[in-house]
Write an enzyme that holds these catalytic residues in place. Structure first.
Site, PDB file in Angstrom:
ATOM      1  N   HIS A  88      -9.278   0.930   5.385  1.00  0.00           N
ATOM      2  CA  HIS A  88      -9.856   0.432   4.288  1.00  0.00           C
ATOM      3  C   HIS A  88      -8.951  -1.607   4.252  1.00  0.00           C
ATOM      4  O   HIS A  88      -8.084  -1.588   5.052  1.00  0.00           O
ATOM      5  CB  HIS A  88      -8.625   1.339   2.918  1.00  0.00           C
ATOM      6  CG  HIS A  88      -6.950   1.010   2.711  1.00  0.00           C
ATOM      7  ND1 HIS A  88      -6.680   0.037   1.905  1.00  0.00           N
ATOM      8  CD2 HIS A  88      -6.714   1.733   2.592  1.00  0.00           C
ATOM      9  CE1 HIS A  88      -5.154   0.579   1.951  1.00  0.00           C
ATOM     10  NE2 HIS A  88      -4.968   1.729   2.781  1.00  0.00           N
ATOM     11  N   ASP A  90      -8.228  -3.890   1.002  1.00  0.00           N
ATOM     12  CA  ASP A  90      -7.243  -3.868   0.189  1.00  0.00           C
ATOM     13  C   ASP A  90      -5.511  -3.973   0.159  1.00  0.00           C
ATOM     14  O   ASP A  90      -6.324  -2.529   0.429  1.00  0.00           O
ATOM     15  CB  ASP A  90      -7.944  -3.374  -1.088  1.00  0.00           C
ATOM     16  CG  ASP A  90      -7.082  -1.487  -1.175  1.00  0.00           C
ATOM     17  OD1 ASP A  90      -7.991  -1.205  -0.131  1.00  0.00           O
ATOM     18  OD2 ASP A  90      -7.477  -0.967  -2.102  1.00  0.00           O
ATOM     19  N   ASP A 119      -0.465  -1.691   6.370  1.00  0.00           N
ATOM     20  CA  ASP A 119      -1.386  -1.046   5.316  1.00  0.00           C
ATOM     21  C   ASP A 119      -2.567  -1.661   4.948  1.00  0.00           C
ATOM     22  O   ASP A 119      -1.913  -2.930   4.344  1.00  0.00           O
ATOM     23  CB  ASP A 119      -0.537  -0.079   4.929  1.00  0.00           C
ATOM     24  CG  ASP A 119      -0.857  -0.112   3.259  1.00  0.00           C
ATOM     25  OD1 ASP A 119      -2.056   0.715   3.642  1.00  0.00           O
ATOM     26  OD2 ASP A 119      -0.747   0.714   2.434  1.00  0.00           O
ATOM     27  N   GLU A 153      -8.626   1.703  -2.346  1.00  0.00           N
ATOM     28  CA  GLU A 153      -7.469   3.053  -1.360  1.00  0.00           C
ATOM     29  C   GLU A 153      -6.502   2.717  -2.145  1.00  0.00           C
ATOM     30  O   GLU A 153      -6.188   3.387  -2.898  1.00  0.00           O
ATOM     31  CB  GLU A 153      -7.172   2.548  -0.127  1.00  0.00           C
ATOM     32  CG  GLU A 153      -6.808   3.521   0.343  1.00  0.00           C
ATOM     33  CD  GLU A 153      -5.115   3.560   0.411  1.00  0.00           C
ATOM     34  OE1 GLU A 153      -4.359   4.510   0.463  1.00  0.00           O
ATOM     35  OE2 GLU A 153      -4.432   2.687   0.086  1.00  0.00           O
ATOM     36  N   ASP A 177      -4.494   5.545   8.567  1.00  0.00           N
ATOM     37  CA  ASP A 177      -3.756   5.422   7.728  1.00  0.00           C
ATOM     38  C   ASP A 177      -2.263   5.405   7.103  1.00  0.00           C
ATOM     39  O   ASP A 177      -1.939   5.652   5.693  1.00  0.00           O
ATOM     40  CB  ASP A 177      -4.636   4.953   5.941  1.00  0.00           C
ATOM     41  CG  ASP A 177      -4.464   4.249   5.367  1.00  0.00           C
ATOM     42  OD1 ASP A 177      -4.118   3.134   4.884  1.00  0.00           O
ATOM     43  OD2 ASP A 177      -4.572   4.074   4.011  1.00  0.00           O
ATOM     44  N   HIS A 442       3.849  -1.878   1.730  1.00  0.00           N
ATOM     45  CA  HIS A 442       3.785  -2.193   0.033  1.00  0.00           C
ATOM     46  C   HIS A 442       4.997  -3.195   0.385  1.00  0.00           C
ATOM     47  O   HIS A 442       5.644  -3.174  -1.228  1.00  0.00           O
ATOM     48  CB  HIS A 442       3.671  -1.213  -0.734  1.00  0.00           C
ATOM     49  CG  HIS A 442       2.467  -0.407  -0.862  1.00  0.00           C
ATOM     50  ND1 HIS A 442       2.512   0.350  -1.655  1.00  0.00           N
ATOM     51  CD2 HIS A 442       1.530   0.026   0.036  1.00  0.00           C
ATOM     52  CE1 HIS A 442       1.290   1.323  -1.294  1.00  0.00           C
ATOM     53  NE2 HIS A 442       1.036   0.688   0.087  1.00  0.00           N
TER      54      HIS A 442
HETATM   55 ZN   LIG Z   1      -3.094   1.858   3.099  1.00  0.00          ZN
END
Ligand SMILES: [Zn+2]
Length: 472
Positions: A88, A90, A119, A153, A177, A442
């Protein structure tokens, strides 16, 4: 028998890999509803990142398809069956406190720093370059390789929902992921709540519970709970004393303030992820346990009793406890507990059940519990488990590739969390985080280590080849 030195092939393309990763990371692909259009359902940033990657695919003579802005497909080879690589592009919002701008993709200490570095845009580019290598080496394949690029995602998975509604499901696949070596079992996850409607009739009682609040999200253990109680001053003073005694006895933190005829109690628990409720201390449940020794209006008594008698973290009280060899026990997190004086109340649970258990059975039992307690059960979300058995050829192949390249016997992991691999019919999470690495997804100053980026590219290239070289 091939004698391809995969790592060497990656090293030959090192500059290109790093440059393309940086370019890709410089596109701020954060969900932005304000710039969403029919062609770009998740906004401009996401659409630009998708266009960038599909453009690279075209330049390399792959078959590419933009699936209505929801996802992308980059395909190589021919064959009836297919190997999916699900990534992904995003990213979550950058947040504050970065050392360098989150979308500058600066290199320091052999790391590329950017939101999305690990990520999942770094690994997405690794998978793309891996596919380039397989193509450039002109290796004969019996299956098609389908790189599927999701764009939602981090929010609602609307990308894969849309994609698999309109496009084919790969025969087998992996999603880079999560973690290396291989996550082959992910528990089923369901979010439910028991709901009670308020009653109009207000009955007399010496102590009245006006509000009970604990938790904000079902997948977090509430670290704070509060109640408001009104009543006779003497009763409230006694309750306040008892509360101080309670937190002293169990050695936890809390506070009580008596103010204008209202007693406010606050209890401090310990937060933890909903998949590991045993690591936390549920403030709501502990506060309910204290209140259970006192008498309130009947709706409040019923709510408190329900919490105390049903909200543990292994499902024994609800009689839904199960466990299996592969993925361990069922877990429950009572992430949201609410009551208001009208009698309207809610107990929200995040339940994770073993891969061999039935989610439907579990929900059926909960329906029964709801009925017996005058509540209605709402199933907010239910994702079945993801499980590929250890002796499946997909697992065997990925294990061999990992062991050849890393030199360590790859352990099969089972987790309570959910990874993107869940959206594949027969798929597992395979990387990109090597064991022992700091998890920076994150977080501020997210980065990808360049040596790891090279290593994962080599692993993905060999995995793609090994999975696609045979018909079955
Ligand atoms: Zn991810």
């Amino acid at each position: 028998m091939t004698t391809i030195n995969w790592f060497h092939e990656v090293e030959k393309r090192k500059d290109l890999l790093i440059e393309q990763t940086q370019e890709f990371l410089r596109i701020a692909s954060v969900l932005d509803e304000s710039t969403a259009t029919k062609q770009a359902p998740f906004g401009e940033g996401v659409a630009s990142a998708l266009a960038y990657l599909l453009q690279k695919g075209e330049e390399n003579q792959f078959f590419v398809k933009n699936v209505d802005g929801y996802a992308g497909l980059i395909q190589h080879g021919e064959g009836e069956n297919s190997v999916g690589v699900l990534c992904h592009l995003d990213v979550v919002p950058a947040g504050k406190g970065w050392t360098s701008s989150p979308f500058s993709a600066d290199i320091r200490e052999n790391r590329i720093y950017a939101r999305g570095a690990i990520d999942n845009k770094g690994p997405t580019m690794a998978a793309f370059v891996a596919l380039m290598i397989v193509k450039e080496l002109e290796l004969p394949l019996q299956k098609r390789v389908q790189m599927i690029i999701g764009t939602d995602e981090e929010s609602n998975w609307r990308c894969v929902d849309y994609y698999f509604k309109h496009e084919e499901m790969p025969t087998i696949g992996f999603a880079p992921d999560a973690d290396f070596p291989i996550i082959h079992a992910e528990k089923g996850i369901t979010d439910v709540s028991f709901n009670w409607k308020g009653k109009e009739k207000i009955e007399a009682s010496r102590l009245r519970l006006q509000r009970f609040d604990a938790g904000e999200r079902l997948n977090m253990v509430p670290d704070h709970a509060s109640v408001k109680i009104v009543g006779e001053l003497g009763e409230l003073e006694q309750l306040e004393k008892n509360f101080h005694q309670y937190i002293l006895e169990i050695n936890q933190n809390g506070s009580a303030t008596l103010d204008n005829g209202t007693l406010n109690l606050e209890f401090e628990g310990i937060s933890a992820h909903g998949s590991t409720p045993e690591n936390g201390l549920n403030a709501g449940v502990y506060l309910a346990q204290f209140l259970a020794n006192h008498s309130f209006q009947s709706a409040a008594n019923d709510f408190i009793t329900f919490v105390v008698e049903h909200c543990d973290f292994d499902g024994k009280l609800l009689q839904i406890n199960t466990r299996d060899e592969v993925s361990g026990p069922l877990t429950i997190n009572a992430g949201l507990l609410q009551f208001d004086q009208s009698g309207e109340a809610k107990a929200g649970l995040n339940i994770r059940y073993p891969v061999t258990a039935s989610g439907e059975d579990c929900i059926e039992k909960l329906q029964g519990v709801a009925k017996r307690n005058g509540a209605s059960l709402i199933v907010h979300d239910h994702m079945g488990p993801n499980y590929v058995e250890g002796d499946h050829p997909l697992i065997k192949t990925l294990q061999n590739v990992y062991e050849r390249q890393i030199g360590e016997e790859p352990e099969l992991l089972a987790i309570g969390g959910g990874t993107y691999a869940r959206s594949l019919k027969t798929g597992v999470a395979f990387g990109p985080m090597f064991p022992g690495r700091e998890d920076v997804a994150h977080k501020k100053d997210e980065y990808i280590d360049i040596d790891d980026l090279l290593k994962m590219t080599a692993i993905y290239a060999e995995a793609i080849y090994e999975l696609a070289k045979d018909k079955e």
